[in-house]
Design an enzyme around this catalytic site. Structure first.
Site, short mmCIF file in Angstrom:
data_model
loop_
_atom_site.label_atom_id
_atom_site.label_comp_id
_atom_site.label_asym_id
_atom_site.label_seq_id
_atom_site.Cartn_x
_atom_site.Cartn_y
_atom_site.Cartn_z
N SER A 116 40.91 37.21 40.09
CA SER A 116 40.63 37.56 41.48
C SER A 116 41.87 37.44 42.34
CB SER A 116 39.57 36.59 42.01
OG SER A 116 39.45 36.69 43.41
N TYR A 140 36.83 28.41 43.99
CA TYR A 140 36.67 29.66 43.22
C TYR A 140 38.03 30.15 42.72
CZ TYR A 140 36.06 34.62 42.29
OH TYR A 140 36.10 35.86 41.70
N LYS A 144 39.71 30.32 38.77
CA LYS A 144 40.24 31.55 38.16
C LYS A 144 41.70 31.35 37.73
CE LYS A 144 36.66 34.13 38.23
NZ LYS A 144 36.11 34.72 37.01
#
Ligand code: UFG
Length: 325
Positions: A116, A140, A144
């Site tokens: 991402s 988040y 990643k």
């Protein structure tokens, strides 16, 4: 080739399963249906399994002679990751490590990993190249980035080949109307705008009108989900042909503001989009735009459907269809 697609019942995973089948591969969808949809599994076999319990997976990979994995299964809400990091560390890191163990046991050497733009944090430079500093500002993005780094070390030590695809803002729906974006809760701008235009949601709130952008609203690089799906098929081919492991941005290099999205949706729906202006959402950078030239050069990939009008029209067609039926 048989390709395991984890999270293949989800939004980007299901569009990619279709693209794989179209390209002559055989997708094998693994999903625990924590957020995916049964109606989205239309291509290939379904395994209703959870990556928290992968005892059966190595034998399955061997028996089926699976040649590669596309790993979409993950938790993906930035706000939720701040409130409940535990969920993100367990699902996005521990479960991915379980998957990597299974791949190693079964000697599956290729993985395409869903990463991402969140790995970059607040951009210091736009468009953002892959070499930009990586300082995630939420769990988040941290998870990643951690998995990208794990892939690098696993690759060095165990020979696994990988491509990490850093998505910018995935949006739109399958042009044939087979699939679309359907999250619960929905937090993404384009489905919210389209559903508000259809009268299925309250007015959209614009999060911030005082950004240092031409119209004061935040700018994002929206990329059509079928262009993302195409990039995954190309990344797989790239690995099969012996390409070097690497991370690639997937975006268009062009940004659109929240107001522009609302205006385009109003035009397409010819109904107007009800909206109100509100404060900024915590953690949102003003501008996120990809430098996607490396993906172009490496994969021969070019977004075909990612002008914002085509994206919103496809989303409109999908939502209008599902609300009618
Ligand atoms: N927005 C609104 N109102 C809404 C929803 C969104 O104004 O009701 C704005 C946001 O503030 C942002 C833009 O619309 O400026 C896009 O927001 P989305 O929630 O659709 O997408 P994000 O840019 O927040 O998130 C995307 C991906 C994430 C990724 C993140 C950072 O969906 O997975 O980019 O890279 F982590």
């Amino acid at each position: 080739m048989k390709v395991l697609v984890t999270g293949g019942a989800g939004y980007i995973g299901s569009h990619t399963a279709k693209a794989l089948a179209k390209a002559g591969h055989e997708p094998l969808v693994l999903d625990n249906f924590s957020s995916g949809h049964r109606w989205a599994v239309k291509w290939g076999k379904l395994l209703e399994w959870d990556l928290a319990a992968t005892q059966m997976l190595p034998q399955f990979l061997e028996n089926e002679r699976v040649g590669a994995v596309l790993h979409f299964a993950a938790s993906l809400l930035v706000g939720e990751s701040v409130r409940n990091p535990r969920k993100y560390y367990w699902n996005n890191i521990v479960n991915t490590l379980n998957l990597l163990d299974a791949l190693q046991t079964a000697d599956v050497q290729r993985i395409v990993f869903s990463s991402s733009a969140a790995v970059y944090g607040d951009p210091k430079q736009v468009p953002i190249p892959e070499s930009h500093s990586k300082e995630p500002v939420n769990p988040y993005g941290e998870t990643k980035l951690a998995m990208e780094r794990a892939l690098q070390w696993y690759g060095n030590a165990y020979g696994i080949k990988w491509v990490a695809l850093r998505y910018f803002n995935a949006a739109g729906a399958d042009p044939d109307g087979d699939l679309g974006e359907c999250h619960d809760p929905e937090t993404h701008l384009i489905p919210l705008v389209v559903q508000a235009a259809l009268g299925k949601r309250p007015p959209v709130e614009i999060y911030g009108t005082d950004y240092p952008t031409p119209d004061g609203t935040a700018i994002r690089d929206y990329i059509h989900v079928t262009d993302l799906a195409d990039a995954h098929v190309r990344a797989l081919d790239y690995l099969v042909q012996g390409g070097e492991s690497r991370a690639l941005n997937l975006g268009t290099g062009q940004g659109n503001s929240v107001r522009e999205v609302i205006n385009v949706a109003a035009k397409i729906s010819s109904r107007g989009v009800p909206f109100r202006e509100g404060p900024r959402r915590a953690g949102d950078p003003p501008v996120l735009v990809a430098d996607a030239s490396l993906a172009g050069r490496t994969l021969g990939w070019k977004p075909e459907r990612s002008d914002v009008e085509t994206i919103i029209r496809s989303a409109w067609n999908w939502h209008a269809k599902i609300h009618k039926s």
